[in-house]
Design a protein around this motif. Structure first.
Motif, PDB file in Angstrom:
ATOM      1  N   LEU A  48      38.374  -7.183  -0.771  1.00 58.86           N
ATOM      2  CA  LEU A  48      39.070  -7.759  -1.907  1.00 58.86           C
ATOM      3  C   LEU A  48      38.900  -6.860  -3.135  1.00 58.86           C
ATOM      4  CD1 LEU A  48      37.988 -11.488  -1.486  1.00 58.86           C
ATOM      5  CD2 LEU A  48      40.186 -10.472  -0.857  1.00 58.86           C
ATOM      6  N   LYS A  49      39.934  -6.794  -3.967  1.00 57.19           N
ATOM      7  CA  LYS A  49      39.877  -5.919  -5.138  1.00 57.19           C
ATOM      8  C   LYS A  49      39.136  -6.545  -6.316  1.00 57.19           C
ATOM      9  CE  LYS A  49      44.065  -3.322  -4.026  1.00 57.19           C
ATOM     10  NZ  LYS A  49      45.430  -2.927  -4.460  1.00 57.19           N
ATOM     11  N   ASP A  50      39.108  -7.880  -6.365  1.00 58.60           N
ATOM     12  CA  ASP A  50      38.503  -8.536  -7.523  1.00 58.60           C
ATOM     13  C   ASP A  50      37.192  -9.243  -7.209  1.00 58.60           C
ATOM     14  OD1 ASP A  50      39.703 -10.430  -5.941  1.00 58.60           O
ATOM     15  OD2 ASP A  50      40.553 -11.598  -7.594  1.00 58.60           O
ATOM     16  N   ALA A  51      36.645  -9.028  -6.015  1.00 60.55           N
ATOM     17  CA  ALA A  51      35.365  -9.654  -5.666  1.00 60.55           C
ATOM     18  C   ALA A  51      34.828  -9.053  -4.376  1.00 60.55           C
ATOM     19  CB  ALA A  51      35.525 -11.172  -5.504  1.00 60.55           C
ATOM     20  N   GLU A  52      33.504  -9.112  -4.206  1.00 61.52           N
ATOM     21  CA  GLU A  52      32.872  -8.736  -2.940  1.00 61.52           C
ATOM     22  C   GLU A  52      32.938  -9.943  -2.012  1.00 61.52           C
ATOM     23  OE1 GLU A  52      31.762  -5.775  -2.099  1.00 61.52           O
ATOM     24  OE2 GLU A  52      32.228  -4.937  -4.068  1.00 61.52           O
ATOM     25  N   TRP A  53      33.323  -9.707  -0.765  1.00 55.96           N
ATOM     26  CA  TRP A  53      33.547 -10.829   0.146  1.00 55.96           C
ATOM     27  C   TRP A  53      32.307 -11.704   0.310  1.00 55.96           C
ATOM     28  CZ3 TRP A  53      30.853 -11.892   4.566  1.00 55.96           C
ATOM     29  CH2 TRP A  53      30.052 -10.856   5.095  1.00 55.96           C
ATOM     30  N   ASP A  54      31.105 -11.095   0.378  1.00 54.34           N
ATOM     31  CA  ASP A  54      29.894 -11.876   0.619  1.00 54.34           C
ATOM     32  C   ASP A  54      29.477 -12.681  -0.607  1.00 54.34           C
ATOM     33  OD1 ASP A  54      29.370  -9.535  -0.724  1.00 54.34           O
ATOM     34  OD2 ASP A  54      27.468  -9.143   0.261  1.00 54.34           O
ATOM     35  N   GLU A  55      29.977 -12.304  -1.802  1.00 56.00           N
ATOM     36  CA  GLU A  55      29.721 -13.096  -3.002  1.00 56.00           C
ATOM     37  C   GLU A  55      30.803 -14.161  -3.198  1.00 56.00           C
ATOM     38  OE1 GLU A  55      29.510 -10.310  -6.169  1.00 56.00           O
ATOM     39  OE2 GLU A  55      27.673  -9.339  -5.447  1.00 56.00           O
ATOM     40  N   PHE A  56      32.003 -13.863  -2.720  1.00 64.57           N
ATOM     41  CA  PHE A  56      33.127 -14.779  -2.910  1.00 64.57           C
ATOM     42  C   PHE A  56      33.084 -15.958  -1.943  1.00 64.57           C
ATOM     43  CE2 PHE A  56      37.542 -15.648  -1.353  1.00 64.57           C
ATOM     44  CZ  PHE A  56      37.917 -16.480  -2.406  1.00 64.57           C
ATOM     45  N   ILE A  57      32.654 -15.744  -0.712  1.00 68.20           N
ATOM     46  CA  ILE A  57      32.726 -16.789   0.316  1.00 68.20           C
ATOM     47  C   ILE A  57      31.917 -18.032  -0.043  1.00 68.20           C
ATOM     48  CG2 ILE A  57      31.889 -17.303   2.656  1.00 68.20           C
ATOM     49  CD1 ILE A  57      33.322 -14.790   3.584  1.00 68.20           C
ATOM     50  N   GLY A 104      28.367 -18.657   6.895  1.00 68.18           N
ATOM     51  CA  GLY A 104      29.282 -19.619   7.501  1.00 68.18           C
ATOM     52  C   GLY A 104      30.586 -19.029   7.984  1.00 68.18           C
ATOM     53  N   VAL A 105      30.623 -17.705   8.140  1.00 68.41           N
ATOM     54  CA  VAL A 105      31.821 -17.058   8.674  1.00 68.41           C
ATOM     55  C   VAL A 105      31.793 -17.178  10.192  1.00 68.41           C
ATOM     56  CG1 VAL A 105      33.094 -14.895   8.881  1.00 68.41           C
ATOM     57  CG2 VAL A 105      31.933 -15.452   6.745  1.00 68.41           C
ATOM     58  N   ALA A 106      32.840 -17.764  10.749  1.00 67.09           N
ATOM     59  CA  ALA A 106      32.847 -18.065  12.176  1.00 67.09           C
ATOM     60  C   ALA A 106      33.124 -16.836  13.036  1.00 67.09           C
ATOM     61  CB  ALA A 106      33.895 -19.138  12.475  1.00 67.09           C
ATOM     62  N   GLN A 109      34.978 -29.332   8.294  1.00 66.25           N
ATOM     63  CA  GLN A 109      35.871 -29.058   9.420  1.00 66.25           C
ATOM     64  C   GLN A 109      36.785 -27.877   9.102  1.00 66.25           C
ATOM     65  OE1 GLN A 109      35.939 -31.108  12.501  1.00 66.25           O
ATOM     66  NE2 GLN A 109      33.920 -31.291  11.583  1.00 66.25           N
ATOM     67  N   LEU A 110      36.197 -26.800   8.641  1.00 64.15           N
ATOM     68  CA  LEU A 110      36.979 -25.641   8.206  1.00 64.15           C
ATOM     69  C   LEU A 110      36.611 -24.418   9.033  1.00 64.15           C
ATOM     70  CD1 LEU A 110      38.808 -24.199   5.984  1.00 64.15           C
ATOM     71  CD2 LEU A 110      36.629 -23.640   4.899  1.00 64.15           C
ATOM     72  N   MET A 111      37.633 -23.695   9.484  1.00 66.41           N
ATOM     73  CA  MET A 111      37.413 -22.403  10.152  1.00 66.41           C
ATOM     74  C   MET A 111      37.531 -21.309   9.108  1.00 66.41           C
ATOM     75  SD  MET A 111      39.602 -22.752  13.675  1.00 66.41           S
ATOM     76  CE  MET A 111      41.072 -23.397  12.923  1.00 66.41           C
ATOM     77  N   LEU A 112      36.506 -20.493   8.993  1.00 64.45           N
ATOM     78  CA  LEU A 112      36.508 -19.389   8.040  1.00 64.45           C
ATOM     79  C   LEU A 112      36.367 -18.079   8.810  1.00 64.45           C
ATOM     80  CD1 LEU A 112      36.582 -18.607   5.073  1.00 64.45           C
ATOM     81  CD2 LEU A 112      34.089 -18.851   5.020  1.00 64.45           C
ATOM     82  N   ALA A 113      37.373 -17.209   8.701  1.00 66.44           N
ATOM     83  CA  ALA A 113      37.376 -15.947   9.446  1.00 66.44           C
ATOM     84  C   ALA A 113      37.491 -14.780   8.476  1.00 66.44           C
ATOM     85  CB  ALA A 113      38.526 -15.907  10.444  1.00 66.44           C
ATOM     86  N   LEU A 114      36.761 -13.714   8.789  1.00 60.87           N
ATOM     87  CA  LEU A 114      36.812 -12.500   7.988  1.00 60.87           C
ATOM     88  C   LEU A 114      37.739 -11.497   8.666  1.00 60.87           C
ATOM     89  CD1 LEU A 114      35.322 -11.590   5.367  1.00 60.87           C
ATOM     90  CD2 LEU A 114      33.778 -10.296   6.847  1.00 60.87           C
ATOM     91  N   MET A 115      38.438 -10.696   7.879  1.00 59.21           N
ATOM     92  CA  MET A 115      39.291  -9.637   8.406  1.00 59.21           C
ATOM     93  C   MET A 115      38.747  -8.309   7.902  1.00 59.21           C
ATOM     94  SD  MET A 115      43.064 -11.346   7.761  1.00 59.21           S
ATOM     95  CE  MET A 115      42.818 -11.442   5.980  1.00 59.21           C
ATOM     96  N   ALA A 116      38.486  -7.368   8.829  1.00 57.91           N
ATOM     97  CA  ALA A 116      37.881  -6.096   8.442  1.00 57.91           C
ATOM     98  C   ALA A 116      38.532  -4.946   9.201  1.00 57.91           C
ATOM     99  CB  ALA A 116      36.378  -6.120   8.714  1.00 57.91           C
ATOM    100  N   PRO A 147      31.306  -6.207   9.284  1.00 61.43           N
ATOM    101  CA  PRO A 147      30.036  -6.558   8.643  1.00 61.43           C
ATOM    102  C   PRO A 147      28.997  -7.015   9.664  1.00 61.43           C
ATOM    103  CG  PRO A 147      31.892  -7.557   7.495  1.00 61.43           C
ATOM    104  CD  PRO A 147      32.412  -7.030   8.796  1.00 61.43           C
ATOM    105  N   ASP A 148      27.760  -7.087   9.209  1.00 56.20           N
ATOM    106  CA  ASP A 148      26.658  -7.505  10.065  1.00 56.20           C
ATOM    107  C   ASP A 148      26.857  -8.958  10.517  1.00 56.20           C
ATOM    108  OD1 ASP A 148      23.785  -7.074  11.069  1.00 56.20           O
ATOM    109  OD2 ASP A 148      23.606  -8.898   9.860  1.00 56.20           O
ATOM    110  N   ALA A 149      26.637  -9.200  11.809  1.00 54.39           N
ATOM    111  CA  ALA A 149      26.877 -10.531  12.387  1.00 54.39           C
ATOM    112  C   ALA A 149      25.962 -11.581  11.780  1.00 54.39           C
ATOM    113  CB  ALA A 149      26.703 -10.478  13.901  1.00 54.39           C
ATOM    114  N   GLN A 150      24.691 -11.240  11.532  1.00 54.40           N
ATOM    115  CA  GLN A 150      23.756 -12.203  10.955  1.00 54.40           C
ATOM    116  C   GLN A 150      24.156 -12.578   9.535  1.00 54.40           C
ATOM    117  OE1 GLN A 150      19.848 -10.486  11.340  1.00 54.40           O
ATOM    118  NE2 GLN A 150      19.654 -11.079  13.479  1.00 54.40           N
ATOM    119  N   GLN A 151      24.653 -11.587   8.785  1.00 57.73           N
ATOM    120  CA  GLN A 151      25.105 -11.853   7.419  1.00 57.73           C
ATOM    121  C   GLN A 151      26.298 -12.803   7.428  1.00 57.73           C
ATOM    122  OE1 GLN A 151      26.736  -8.487   5.348  1.00 57.73           O
ATOM    123  NE2 GLN A 151      26.426  -9.387   3.324  1.00 57.73           N
ATOM    124  N   MET A 152      27.245 -12.568   8.348  1.00 58.16           N
ATOM    125  CA  MET A 152      28.417 -13.445   8.428  1.00 58.16           C
ATOM    126  C   MET A 152      28.008 -14.861   8.814  1.00 58.16           C
ATOM    127  SD  MET A 152      31.547 -11.172  10.027  1.00 58.16           S
ATOM    128  CE  MET A 152      30.691 -10.755  11.557  1.00 58.16           C
TER     129      MET A 152
END
Length: 351
Positions: free
Chosen positions: A131-140, A173-175, A151-158, A164-169
Motif C-alpha cells: 500500500l502507498k499510504d500505509a504498511e500492511w502490518d500496521e494497517f490490518i 489474523g491474515v488467513a 466471520q471475516l476472511m482476510l487475505a493478503l496479496m503479495a 511475508p512471514d507466515a507467523q507474522q500473518m
C-alpha cells in the motif's frame, strides 16, 4: 514422424539455428496419456489446423454440489493498482458477487465506515501488501478493529518472491496470502475454502506456496557473466540479476564467454552458461575454462532441453548446476543461494 522429436542434421551444439524439436512431441505424448491423439490437417497456401482427442471422466454435478461458492458474498479489494482492482472485481462479478475497491488504506476505512452505517458487512477483504499510504502490518489491526466481525476472511496479496512471514500473518489474523498476479482458479479455490470454513467456524487453511528464500542471502557488488546468444533471454537474465543487486556482463557466445573470463578472471563470481550457442557452445566453453585453470568459479547451465541425460551431460562437461528455461524466480534464487557463496571444488569432491 511429424510429432516425433527431431534430430539436427548437424549433431554439434554450436549451430546458428537451434531447437530441441520437442514442440509437437510433448503435446502428442500428452494426448496419448489421455487415451487420445494429436493430428493436423494442412493445405498449401491456406494454412494448417491442429486438433486433438482425449478421453476424460465425466464429473457429476451432484458430486460437486458441496463445492459451490455461496450465492452472495460482499468483498472489499484494497490495491494501489487500478488494473489489479479492475481484474479482481471483474472476476468476482462473474461469479455473482459484489465488490468494492479502494486504492489505499484511507479510502478503505471510509468504505468500511459507510458499509457499517448502512448495515452491511464484508465477507472477505483482499489487502495488497504494498500500500502507498500505509504498511500492511500496521494497517490490518486498524482494519480489523473497524470491521468488528469474527466471520471475516482476510487475505493478503503479495508479489511473487515477496511473501511475508507466515507467523507474522497468522498473528495479525491474515488467513492466507495470494501471489500476484492472481489467477481466477486460485482465487475461486480460496473463496470456496474460506466460505466453508466460515460455515464450520474453523480457520482458513493457508494457500499452498513454496517457501521463499530470503533476500538476505544476496549482497550487492557481485558480478555474474551471462553467456547467452538470445537477446530476449539476455535481457531477462540481466533484469533478474539486477533485481537481486547483482551486476552482470553479457557474452554473445561460448568463445566470447571464455575470452571475457580470461580477461577478467578475478572479476566474476559466477557464470550462467547457455548450452546452445554459435561459434562455441556452452559445454565447450565450460571445458575450456576448466582446462585453463578456472576450477573455483561456479558455472550454471541454462538450457531449454528437458530430456533425460541433459543434466548429466552438463555436469560431465564441468558445470556445477542446471537451470531449465524458462527460468523461474524461485528456481533462480535457490541456485544462486547454493553457489554464490560456496566453493564449487568442495561440492564436486563431496558429490
Amino acid at each position: 514422424a511429424f510429432f516425433q522429436p527431431f534430430q539436427q542434421a548437424e549433431a554439434s551444439a554450436p549451430r546458428h539455428f537451434g531447437g530441441s524439436g520437442l514442440g509437437l512431441a510433448i503435446p502428442s505424448q500428452l494426448a496419448d496419456l489421455m487415451a487420445g491423439r494429436l493430428g493436423v490437417e494442412s493445405t498449401i497456401g491456406e494454412g494448417s489446423t491442429f486438433w486433438f482427442t482425449a478421453s476424460l471422466p465425466r464429473v457429476s454435478n451432484q458430486n460437486r454440489a458441496d463445492e459451490q461458492l455461496p450465492q452472495r458474498m460482499h468483498l472489499l479489494i484494497i490495491d494501489a493498482s487500478p488494473g489489479q482492482r479492475h481484474a479482481l472485481r471483474a472476476m468476482l462479478r462473474s461469479w455473482g458477487f459484489t465488490a468494492d475497491t479502494a486504492p489505499g488504506a484511507s479510502a478503505a476505512l471510509n468504505l468500511v465506515r459507510r458499509s457499517q452505517a448502512g448495515g452491511t458487512r464484508y465477507d472477505m477483504v483482499l489487502v495488497d501488501s504494498r500500500l502507498k499510504d500505509a504498511e500492511w502490518d500496521e494497517f490490518i489491526p486498524t482494519l480489523r478493529a473497524h470491521l468488528r466481525s469474527d466471520q471475516l476472511m482476510l487475505a493478503l496479496m503479495a508479489p511473487s518472491g515477496k511473501r511475508p512471514d507466515a507467523q507474522q500473518m497468522a498473528a495479525l489474523g491474515v488467513a492466507t496470502c495470494l501471489t500476484k498476479p492472481i489467477g481466477q482458479s486460485r482465487l475461486y479455490n480460496q473463496l470456496l475454502a474460506g466460505s466453508q470454513c466460515i460455515q464450520r467456524e474453523t480457520p482458513l487453511p493457508p494457500a499452498e506456496e513454496k517457501p521463499q528464500i530470503s533476500a538476505k542471502h544476496f549482497v550487492t557488488g557481485l558480478r555474474v557473466l551471462v553467456a547467452e546468444d538470445n537477446r530476449v533471454n539476455q535481457k531477462l537474465a540481466v533484469k533478474m540479476l539486477e533485481k537481486r543487486g547483482i551486476q552482470s556482463e553479457i557474452a554473445e557466445n561460448g568463445k566470447h564467454a571464455f575470452e571475457l573470463w580470461q580477461e577478467q578472471e578475478q572479476e566474476f563470481d559466477l557464470i550462467l552458461m547457455d548450452c546452445h550457442m554459435p561459434v562455441m557452445d556452452g559445454l565447450q566453453a565450460t571445458r575450456a575454462i576448466r582446462n585453463a585453470g578456472g576450477k573455483s568459479i561456479p558455472i550454471i547451465a541454462m538450457t531449454a532441453n528437458a530430456m533425460k541425460g541433459d543434466r548429466e551431460e552438463c555436469l560431465a562437461a564441468g558445470m556445477d548446476d542446471y537451470i531449465s528455461k524458462p527460468v523461474r524466480d524461485a528456481m533462480f534464487d535457490e541456485v544462486l543461494v547454493r553457489w554464490i557463496h560456496s566453493d564449487p571444488e568442495q561440492h564436486r569432491k563431496a558429490s
